[in-house]
Design a protein around this motif. Sequence first.
Motif, PDB file in Angstrom:
ATOM      1  N   MET A   1       1.693  -2.232  -1.631  1.00  0.00           N
ATOM      2  CA  MET A   1       1.195  -2.338  -2.989  1.00  0.00           C
ATOM      3  C   MET A   1       0.753  -0.948  -3.428  1.00  0.00           C
ATOM      4  O   MET A   1       0.315  -0.145  -2.617  1.00  0.00           O
ATOM      5  CB  MET A   1       0.041  -3.333  -3.045  1.00  0.00           C
ATOM      6  CG  MET A   1      -0.562  -3.488  -4.416  1.00  0.00           C
ATOM      7  SD  MET A   1      -1.805  -4.809  -4.505  1.00  0.00           S
ATOM      8  CE  MET A   1      -0.780  -6.109  -5.126  1.00  0.00           C
ATOM      9  N   VAL A  34      -3.411 -12.487  -7.436  1.00  0.00           N
ATOM     10  CA  VAL A  34      -3.747 -11.810  -6.184  1.00  0.00           C
ATOM     11  C   VAL A  34      -3.640 -12.789  -5.012  1.00  0.00           C
ATOM     12  O   VAL A  34      -3.076 -12.462  -3.964  1.00  0.00           O
ATOM     13  CB  VAL A  34      -5.157 -11.175  -6.262  1.00  0.00           C
ATOM     14  CG1 VAL A  34      -5.623 -10.701  -4.897  1.00  0.00           C
ATOM     15  CG2 VAL A  34      -5.178 -10.039  -7.266  1.00  0.00           C
ATOM     16  N   LEU A  37      -0.072 -13.314  -4.095  1.00  0.00           N
ATOM     17  CA  LEU A  37       0.445 -12.196  -3.302  1.00  0.00           C
ATOM     18  C   LEU A  37       0.006 -12.277  -1.843  1.00  0.00           C
ATOM     19  O   LEU A  37       0.735 -11.881  -0.942  1.00  0.00           O
ATOM     20  CB  LEU A  37      -0.023 -10.859  -3.887  1.00  0.00           C
ATOM     21  CG  LEU A  37       0.631 -10.416  -5.178  1.00  0.00           C
ATOM     22  CD1 LEU A  37      -0.073  -9.180  -5.722  1.00  0.00           C
ATOM     23  CD2 LEU A  37       2.109 -10.126  -4.955  1.00  0.00           C
ATOM     24  N   LEU A  38      -1.210 -12.797  -1.631  1.00  0.00           N
ATOM     25  CA  LEU A  38      -1.750 -12.881  -0.277  1.00  0.00           C
ATOM     26  C   LEU A  38      -1.356 -14.172   0.431  1.00  0.00           C
ATOM     27  O   LEU A  38      -1.719 -14.385   1.587  1.00  0.00           O
ATOM     28  CB  LEU A  38      -3.277 -12.748  -0.314  1.00  0.00           C
ATOM     29  CG  LEU A  38      -3.821 -11.420  -0.827  1.00  0.00           C
ATOM     30  CD1 LEU A  38      -5.333 -11.459  -0.867  1.00  0.00           C
ATOM     31  CD2 LEU A  38      -3.319 -10.258   0.016  1.00  0.00           C
ATOM     32  N   ARG A  60      -6.171  -6.164   3.121  1.00  0.00           N
ATOM     33  CA  ARG A  60      -5.035  -7.060   2.875  1.00  0.00           C
ATOM     34  C   ARG A  60      -4.293  -6.664   1.607  1.00  0.00           C
ATOM     35  O   ARG A  60      -3.061  -6.694   1.562  1.00  0.00           O
ATOM     36  CB  ARG A  60      -5.502  -8.507   2.765  1.00  0.00           C
ATOM     37  CG  ARG A  60      -5.868  -9.121   4.107  1.00  0.00           C
ATOM     38  CD  ARG A  60      -6.286 -10.559   3.970  1.00  0.00           C
ATOM     39  NE  ARG A  60      -5.140 -11.408   3.655  1.00  0.00           N
ATOM     40  CZ  ARG A  60      -5.234 -12.678   3.284  1.00  0.00           C
ATOM     41  NH1 ARG A  60      -6.422 -13.259   3.192  1.00  0.00           N
ATOM     42  NH2 ARG A  60      -4.161 -13.385   3.007  1.00  0.00           N
ATOM     43  N   LEU A  61      -5.041  -6.285   0.568  1.00  0.00           N
ATOM     44  CA  LEU A  61      -4.402  -5.879  -0.686  1.00  0.00           C
ATOM     45  C   LEU A  61      -3.576  -4.618  -0.500  1.00  0.00           C
ATOM     46  O   LEU A  61      -2.444  -4.526  -0.978  1.00  0.00           O
ATOM     47  CB  LEU A  61      -5.455  -5.644  -1.778  1.00  0.00           C
ATOM     48  CG  LEU A  61      -6.176  -6.869  -2.302  1.00  0.00           C
ATOM     49  CD1 LEU A  61      -7.241  -6.460  -3.317  1.00  0.00           C
ATOM     50  CD2 LEU A  61      -5.204  -7.849  -2.930  1.00  0.00           C
ATOM     51  N   SER A  63      -2.258  -3.600   2.163  1.00  0.00           N
ATOM     52  CA  SER A  63      -1.166  -3.851   3.106  1.00  0.00           C
ATOM     53  C   SER A  63       0.013  -4.617   2.507  1.00  0.00           C
ATOM     54  O   SER A  63       1.047  -4.743   3.165  1.00  0.00           O
ATOM     55  CB  SER A  63      -1.696  -4.634   4.309  1.00  0.00           C
ATOM     56  OG  SER A  63      -2.661  -3.879   4.982  1.00  0.00           O
ATOM     57  N   VAL A  64      -0.130  -5.124   1.306  1.00  0.00           N
ATOM     58  CA  VAL A  64       0.975  -5.865   0.692  1.00  0.00           C
ATOM     59  C   VAL A  64       2.156  -4.917   0.481  1.00  0.00           C
ATOM     60  O   VAL A  64       2.017  -3.857  -0.108  1.00  0.00           O
ATOM     61  CB  VAL A  64       0.551  -6.497  -0.656  1.00  0.00           C
ATOM     62  CG1 VAL A  64       1.751  -7.092  -1.379  1.00  0.00           C
ATOM     63  CG2 VAL A  64      -0.519  -7.548  -0.442  1.00  0.00           C
ATOM     64  N   ASN A  65       3.303  -5.310   0.990  1.00  0.00           N
ATOM     65  CA  ASN A  65       4.522  -4.520   0.857  1.00  0.00           C
ATOM     66  C   ASN A  65       5.327  -5.087  -0.307  1.00  0.00           C
ATOM     67  O   ASN A  65       5.899  -6.176  -0.186  1.00  0.00           O
ATOM     68  CB  ASN A  65       5.322  -4.580   2.161  1.00  0.00           C
ATOM     69  CG  ASN A  65       6.620  -3.814   2.077  1.00  0.00           C
ATOM     70  OD1 ASN A  65       6.945  -3.217   1.066  1.00  0.00           O
ATOM     71  ND2 ASN A  65       7.365  -3.838   3.157  1.00  0.00           N
ATOM     72  N   PRO A  66       5.436  -4.348  -1.407  1.00  0.00           N
ATOM     73  CA  PRO A  66       6.177  -4.859  -2.565  1.00  0.00           C
ATOM     74  C   PRO A  66       7.628  -5.218  -2.250  1.00  0.00           C
ATOM     75  O   PRO A  66       8.184  -6.138  -2.842  1.00  0.00           O
ATOM     76  CB  PRO A  66       6.123  -3.708  -3.573  1.00  0.00           C
ATOM     77  CG  PRO A  66       4.999  -2.845  -3.145  1.00  0.00           C
ATOM     78  CD  PRO A  66       4.878  -3.027  -1.655  1.00  0.00           C
ATOM     79  N   SER A  68       8.691  -6.684   0.264  1.00  0.00           N
ATOM     80  CA  SER A  68       8.785  -7.969   0.961  1.00  0.00           C
ATOM     81  C   SER A  68       8.551  -9.166   0.036  1.00  0.00           C
ATOM     82  O   SER A  68       8.694 -10.307   0.469  1.00  0.00           O
ATOM     83  CB  SER A  68       7.766  -8.011   2.105  1.00  0.00           C
ATOM     84  OG  SER A  68       6.452  -8.086   1.588  1.00  0.00           O
ATOM     85  N   LEU A  69       8.200  -8.908  -1.207  1.00  0.00           N
ATOM     86  CA  LEU A  69       7.912  -9.990  -2.141  1.00  0.00           C
ATOM     87  C   LEU A  69       9.208 -10.621  -2.655  1.00  0.00           C
ATOM     88  O   LEU A  69      10.175  -9.943  -2.961  1.00  0.00           O
ATOM     89  CB  LEU A  69       7.087  -9.482  -3.325  1.00  0.00           C
ATOM     90  CG  LEU A  69       5.746  -8.849  -2.973  1.00  0.00           C
ATOM     91  CD1 LEU A  69       5.080  -8.287  -4.213  1.00  0.00           C
ATOM     92  CD2 LEU A  69       4.844  -9.843  -2.277  1.00  0.00           C
TER      93      LEU A  69
END
Length: 72
Positions: A1, A34, A37-38, A60-61, A63-66, A68-69
């Motif tokens: 992210m 949010v 996303l989590l 956690r925020l 670490s979000v890999n865009p 992978s969404l």
Amino acid sequence: MTTAALDCLDKFSIGELRTLARPAPTVQLVLGAVMLLLGEAQDWATAKKTMQGTGKFLNRLVSVNPASLTAR
């Protein structure tokens, strides 16, 4: 992210947000996104619970890999 969007968040701000009994609809909408996303339920009770560990929540925020969404 994108971490630039997260730079304005800190543990104090998240803690303050958690104390709201009934946040404004726009706040609930953003936190619902949010939580999506989590991979959490998109309700205020879950958001408050998830934000209890403010440091972990911020990690956690970040670490979000865009990449992978996926669309649901």
